[in-house]
Design an enzyme around this catalytic site. Structure first.
Site, PDB file in Angstrom:
ATOM      1  N   ILE A  19       0.839  -1.206   0.000  1.00  0.00           N
ATOM      2  CA  ILE A  19       0.000   0.000   0.000  1.00  0.00           C
ATOM      3  C   ILE A  19       0.875   1.258   0.000  1.00  0.00           C
ATOM      4  O   ILE A  19       0.600   2.227  -0.714  1.00  0.00           O
ATOM      5  CB  ILE A  19      -0.940  -0.031   1.225  1.00  0.00           C
ATOM      6  CG1 ILE A  19      -2.004  -1.123   1.019  1.00  0.00           C
ATOM      7  CG2 ILE A  19      -1.584   1.330   1.461  1.00  0.00           C
ATOM      8  CD1 ILE A  19      -2.825  -1.459   2.262  1.00  0.00           C
ATOM      9  N   LEU A  65      11.453   2.040  12.252  1.00  0.00           N
ATOM     10  CA  LEU A  65      10.792   3.194  12.864  1.00  0.00           C
ATOM     11  C   LEU A  65      10.463   2.968  14.341  1.00  0.00           C
ATOM     12  O   LEU A  65       9.980   3.883  15.009  1.00  0.00           O
ATOM     13  CB  LEU A  65       9.519   3.532  12.086  1.00  0.00           C
ATOM     14  CG  LEU A  65       9.790   4.054  10.670  1.00  0.00           C
ATOM     15  CD1 LEU A  65       8.569   3.863   9.788  1.00  0.00           C
ATOM     16  CD2 LEU A  65      10.210   5.510  10.695  1.00  0.00           C
ATOM     17  N   ASN A  95       0.545  -7.095  10.730  1.00  0.00           N
ATOM     18  CA  ASN A  95      -0.278  -7.924  11.609  1.00  0.00           C
ATOM     19  C   ASN A  95       0.592  -9.077  12.101  1.00  0.00           C
ATOM     20  O   ASN A  95       0.817 -10.055  11.398  1.00  0.00           O
ATOM     21  CB  ASN A  95      -1.499  -8.441  10.834  1.00  0.00           C
ATOM     22  CG  ASN A  95      -2.514  -9.062  11.761  1.00  0.00           C
ATOM     23  OD1 ASN A  95      -2.197  -9.399  12.907  1.00  0.00           O
ATOM     24  ND2 ASN A  95      -3.734  -9.216  11.280  1.00  0.00           N
ATOM     25  N   GLN A 148     -10.295  -9.659  14.818  1.00  0.00           N
ATOM     26  CA  GLN A 148      -9.949 -10.744  13.893  1.00  0.00           C
ATOM     27  C   GLN A 148      -9.737 -12.050  14.644  1.00  0.00           C
ATOM     28  O   GLN A 148      -9.966 -13.117  14.119  1.00  0.00           O
ATOM     29  CB  GLN A 148      -8.664 -10.372  13.116  1.00  0.00           C
ATOM     30  CG  GLN A 148      -8.320 -11.354  12.011  1.00  0.00           C
ATOM     31  CD  GLN A 148      -7.062 -10.957  11.273  1.00  0.00           C
ATOM     32  OE1 GLN A 148      -5.953 -11.012  11.804  1.00  0.00           O
ATOM     33  NE2 GLN A 148      -7.219 -10.541  10.048  1.00  0.00           N
ATOM     34  N   TYR A 154      -1.950  -5.965  17.420  1.00  0.00           N
ATOM     35  CA  TYR A 154      -2.279  -5.273  16.165  1.00  0.00           C
ATOM     36  C   TYR A 154      -3.637  -4.575  16.284  1.00  0.00           C
ATOM     37  O   TYR A 154      -3.783  -3.416  15.886  1.00  0.00           O
ATOM     38  CB  TYR A 154      -2.294  -6.308  15.045  1.00  0.00           C
ATOM     39  CG  TYR A 154      -2.539  -5.775  13.648  1.00  0.00           C
ATOM     40  CD1 TYR A 154      -1.564  -5.028  12.984  1.00  0.00           C
ATOM     41  CD2 TYR A 154      -3.729  -6.057  12.962  1.00  0.00           C
ATOM     42  CE1 TYR A 154      -1.767  -4.564  11.688  1.00  0.00           C
ATOM     43  CE2 TYR A 154      -3.941  -5.601  11.668  1.00  0.00           C
ATOM     44  CZ  TYR A 154      -2.957  -4.857  11.031  1.00  0.00           C
ATOM     45  OH  TYR A 154      -3.168  -4.413   9.740  1.00  0.00           O
ATOM     46  N   LYS A 158      -4.161  -0.613  15.910  1.00  0.00           N
ATOM     47  CA  LYS A 158      -5.004  -0.080  14.819  1.00  0.00           C
ATOM     48  C   LYS A 158      -6.180   0.715  15.393  1.00  0.00           C
ATOM     49  O   LYS A 158      -6.590   1.722  14.826  1.00  0.00           O
ATOM     50  CB  LYS A 158      -5.481  -1.227  13.920  1.00  0.00           C
ATOM     51  CG  LYS A 158      -4.343  -1.860  13.106  1.00  0.00           C
ATOM     52  CD  LYS A 158      -3.786  -0.871  12.119  1.00  0.00           C
ATOM     53  CE  LYS A 158      -2.442  -1.253  11.551  1.00  0.00           C
ATOM     54  NZ  LYS A 158      -1.831  -0.207  10.732  1.00  0.00           N
ATOM     55  N   VAL A 187      -6.341  -6.314   0.884  1.00  0.00           N
ATOM     56  CA  VAL A 187      -5.551  -5.747  -0.218  1.00  0.00           C
ATOM     57  C   VAL A 187      -4.341  -6.648  -0.439  1.00  0.00           C
ATOM     58  O   VAL A 187      -3.560  -6.874   0.501  1.00  0.00           O
ATOM     59  CB  VAL A 187      -5.056  -4.315   0.131  1.00  0.00           C
ATOM     60  CG1 VAL A 187      -4.342  -3.693  -1.070  1.00  0.00           C
ATOM     61  CG2 VAL A 187      -6.214  -3.430   0.597  1.00  0.00           C
ATOM     62  N   THR A 189      -0.906  -7.525  -0.945  1.00  0.00           N
ATOM     63  CA  THR A 189       0.402  -6.866  -0.819  1.00  0.00           C
ATOM     64  C   THR A 189       1.404  -7.953  -0.417  1.00  0.00           C
ATOM     65  O   THR A 189       0.995  -9.074  -0.084  1.00  0.00           O
ATOM     66  CB  THR A 189       0.351  -5.813   0.310  1.00  0.00           C
ATOM     67  OG1 THR A 189       0.095  -6.492   1.546  1.00  0.00           O
ATOM     68  CG2 THR A 189      -0.718  -4.744   0.071  1.00  0.00           C
TER      69      THR A 189
HETATM   70  P1  NAP Z   1       3.713  -4.551   3.429  1.00  0.00           P
HETATM   71  O1  NAP Z   1       3.457  -5.116   2.104  1.00  0.00           O
HETATM   72  O2  NAP Z   1       4.491  -5.384   4.404  1.00  0.00           O
HETATM   73  O3  NAP Z   1       4.455  -3.135   3.337  1.00  0.00           O
HETATM   74  C1  NAP Z   1       4.756  -2.450   4.528  1.00  0.00           C
HETATM   75  C2  NAP Z   1       6.168  -1.900   4.486  1.00  0.00           C
HETATM   76  O4  NAP Z   1       6.431  -1.213   5.739  1.00  0.00           O
HETATM   77  C3  NAP Z   1       7.246  -2.994   4.381  1.00  0.00           C
HETATM   78  O5  NAP Z   1       8.298  -2.524   3.582  1.00  0.00           O
HETATM   79  C4  NAP Z   1       7.680  -3.148   5.838  1.00  0.00           C
HETATM   80  O6  NAP Z   1       8.977  -3.707   5.992  1.00  0.00           O
HETATM   81  C5  NAP Z   1       7.648  -1.707   6.297  1.00  0.00           C
HETATM   82  N1  NAP Z   1       7.620  -1.624   7.750  1.00  0.00           N
HETATM   83  C6  NAP Z   1       6.769  -2.245   8.608  1.00  0.00           C
HETATM   84  N2  NAP Z   1       7.065  -1.933   9.876  1.00  0.00           N
HETATM   85  C7  NAP Z   1       8.128  -1.086   9.826  1.00  0.00           C
HETATM   86  C8  NAP Z   1       8.895  -0.417  10.808  1.00  0.00           C
HETATM   87  N3  NAP Z   1       8.653  -0.556  12.113  1.00  0.00           N
HETATM   88  N4  NAP Z   1       9.912   0.391  10.408  1.00  0.00           N
HETATM   89  C9  NAP Z   1      10.193   0.545   9.091  1.00  0.00           C
HETATM   90  N5  NAP Z   1       9.488  -0.071   8.107  1.00  0.00           N
HETATM   91  C10 NAP Z   1       8.479  -0.876   8.478  1.00  0.00           C
HETATM   92  O7  NAP Z   1       2.313  -4.161   4.151  1.00  0.00           O
HETATM   93  P2  NAP Z   1       0.910  -3.611   3.551  1.00  0.00           P
HETATM   94  O8  NAP Z   1      -0.010  -4.772   3.439  1.00  0.00           O
HETATM   95  O9  NAP Z   1       1.149  -2.731   2.393  1.00  0.00           O
HETATM   96  O10 NAP Z   1       0.417  -2.786   4.817  1.00  0.00           O
HETATM   97  C11 NAP Z   1       0.570  -1.371   4.911  1.00  0.00           C
HETATM   98  C12 NAP Z   1      -0.347  -0.857   6.011  1.00  0.00           C
HETATM   99  O11 NAP Z   1      -1.698  -1.185   5.695  1.00  0.00           O
HETATM  100  C13 NAP Z   1      -0.061  -1.454   7.395  1.00  0.00           C
HETATM  101  O12 NAP Z   1      -0.227  -0.461   8.387  1.00  0.00           O
HETATM  102  C14 NAP Z   1      -1.143  -2.505   7.538  1.00  0.00           C
HETATM  103  O13 NAP Z   1      -1.479  -2.760   8.871  1.00  0.00           O
HETATM  104  C15 NAP Z   1      -2.281  -1.844   6.798  1.00  0.00           C
HETATM  105  N6  NAP Z   1      -3.304  -2.790   6.335  1.00  0.00           N
HETATM  106  C16 NAP Z   1      -3.083  -3.609   5.279  1.00  0.00           C
HETATM  107  C17 NAP Z   1      -4.095  -4.481   4.861  1.00  0.00           C
HETATM  108  C18 NAP Z   1      -3.955  -5.385   3.665  1.00  0.00           C
HETATM  109  O14 NAP Z   1      -4.935  -6.047   3.293  1.00  0.00           O
HETATM  110  N7  NAP Z   1      -2.793  -5.471   3.037  1.00  0.00           N
HETATM  111  C19 NAP Z   1      -5.307  -4.536   5.565  1.00  0.00           C
HETATM  112  C20 NAP Z   1      -5.495  -3.694   6.641  1.00  0.00           C
HETATM  113  C21 NAP Z   1      -4.488  -2.818   7.014  1.00  0.00           C
HETATM  114  P3  NAP Z   1       9.085  -5.306   6.311  1.00  0.00           P
HETATM  115  O15 NAP Z   1       8.686  -5.984   5.012  1.00  0.00           O
HETATM  116  O16 NAP Z   1      10.498  -5.489   6.721  1.00  0.00           O
HETATM  117  O17 NAP Z   1       8.107  -5.605   7.432  1.00  0.00           O
END
Ligand code: NAP
Length: 259
Positions: A19, A65, A95, A148, A154, A158, A187, A189
């Site tokens: 995202i 972070l 998560n 969930q 988580y 959130k 989503v 990802t």
């Molecule tokens: P993703 O594909 O893992 O991308 C997230 C990015 O953030 C990754 O590069 C991750 O690095 C980095 N990251 C996570 N924690 C970090 C930290 N403490 N310091 C620095 N970098 C960090 O995740 P995503 O699915 O796009 O999710 C993005 C956001 O959307 C999150 O807040 C998630 O909770 C929220 N979300 C996603 C969904 C979904 O369906 N995908 C649903 C609800 C909410 P690493 O790969 O090393 O962890």
């Protein structure tokens, strides 16, 4: 519609995967500049190199972070490179399944990885956001509304992000800083893929989830989340603050009998 984002500067945490990557790309497509803060080193360096092919449009800071000093450095580096901050997208998180059984240490670690940097970055960015009348977006999750199971840390993080969205929207009214949250549900990802692959039959699990998404029986795309984000960052949404936006194809709110 011109969103007037050209030459505006936005920080996207976790902005090189999933995202966050889609949000970074959408900002660049609108002519804006991006500071990516992420611990995904290769993906981040590759994306910044892609964005900077013709001219410098992005910078990055690699690190975790969870380190407050890194959060401060993200702000300092953004000012050093761009001289201003027009908005902040708190997105990095995962998560991690810190359940009730997992215990206090896992719970605290989960808050650290998902929540504290949302506060820290806004805290350090505040003087610059006041100057620019900037916009803040907190990427939360449907889990904050629905639960969930098996993921107390988580869910707490959130949910807290939604509380902070309303609190900051109220707090920052005098500065014309708008604060909104986006709650993704399903989503695809890298993070989501990793989670699906923990099931014995990931394809079956994916099909079951998709069958329960009312609108077009498909997942939301990262680009659809990003489109909502750039609209919220723009002055076209100039009177929208303290809102929880749920672009999820009706997953959370529509009548279950529809699926
Ligand atoms: P993703 O594909 O893992 O991308 C997230 C990015 O953030 C990754 O590069 C991750 O690095 C980095 N990251 C996570 N924690 C970090 C930290 N403490 N310091 C620095 N970098 C960090 O995740 P995503 O699915 O796009 O999710 C993005 C956001 O959307 C999150 O807040 C998630 O909770 C929220 N979300 C996603 C969904 C979904 O369906 N995908 C649903 C609800 C909410 P690493 O790969 O090393 O962890």
């Amino acid at each position: 519609m011109d969103l007037n984002l050209a030459e505006k500067v936005f920080i996207v945490t976790g902005g090189s995967k999933g995202i966050g990557e889609a949000i970074s790309r959408a900002i660049i497509d609108e002519g804006g500049f991006v500071m990516i803060a992420s611990r995904s080193e290769q993906e981040t360096r590759d994306l910044v190199a892609e964005f900077n092919r013709d001219r410098i449009k992005s910078h990055c800071l690699i690190g975790d972070l969870q380190d407050t000093l890194l959060c401060k450095k993200v702000i300092d580096e953004t000012i050093k490179h761009f001289g201003k901050i027009d908005g902040l997208i708190n997105n990095a998180g995962l998560n991690d399944g810190a359940s009730l059984e997992a215990g206090p240490v896992a719970f605290r670690n989960s808050l650290n990885v998902n929540l504290h940097h949302y506060y820290d970055l806004v805290h350090y960015a505040l003087p610059y956001l006041k100057k620019s009348k900037g916009s803040i977006i907190n990427i939360s999750s449907k889990v904050a509304l629905t639960g969930q199971g098996g993921t107390s840390g988580y869910a707490a993080a959130k949910g807290a992000q939604l509380g902070l969205t309303r609190e900051w929207a109220a707090d920052l009214l005098p500065y014309s800083i708008r604060v909104n949250a986006i709650l993704p549900a399903e989503v695809m990802t890298p993070l989501y893929r990793k989670w699906l692959d923990t099931f014995d039959n990931p394809e079956e699990k994916e099909a079951t989830i998709i069958s329960k998404i009312p609108f077009e029986k498909r997942m939301t795309t990262s680009d659809e989340i990003a489109a909502m984000a750039v609209f919220l960052l723009s002055d076209k949404s100039g009177h929208t603050t303290g809102q929880f936006m749920i672009p999820d194809g009706g997953y959370v709110h529509l009548d279950r009998s529809l699926t």
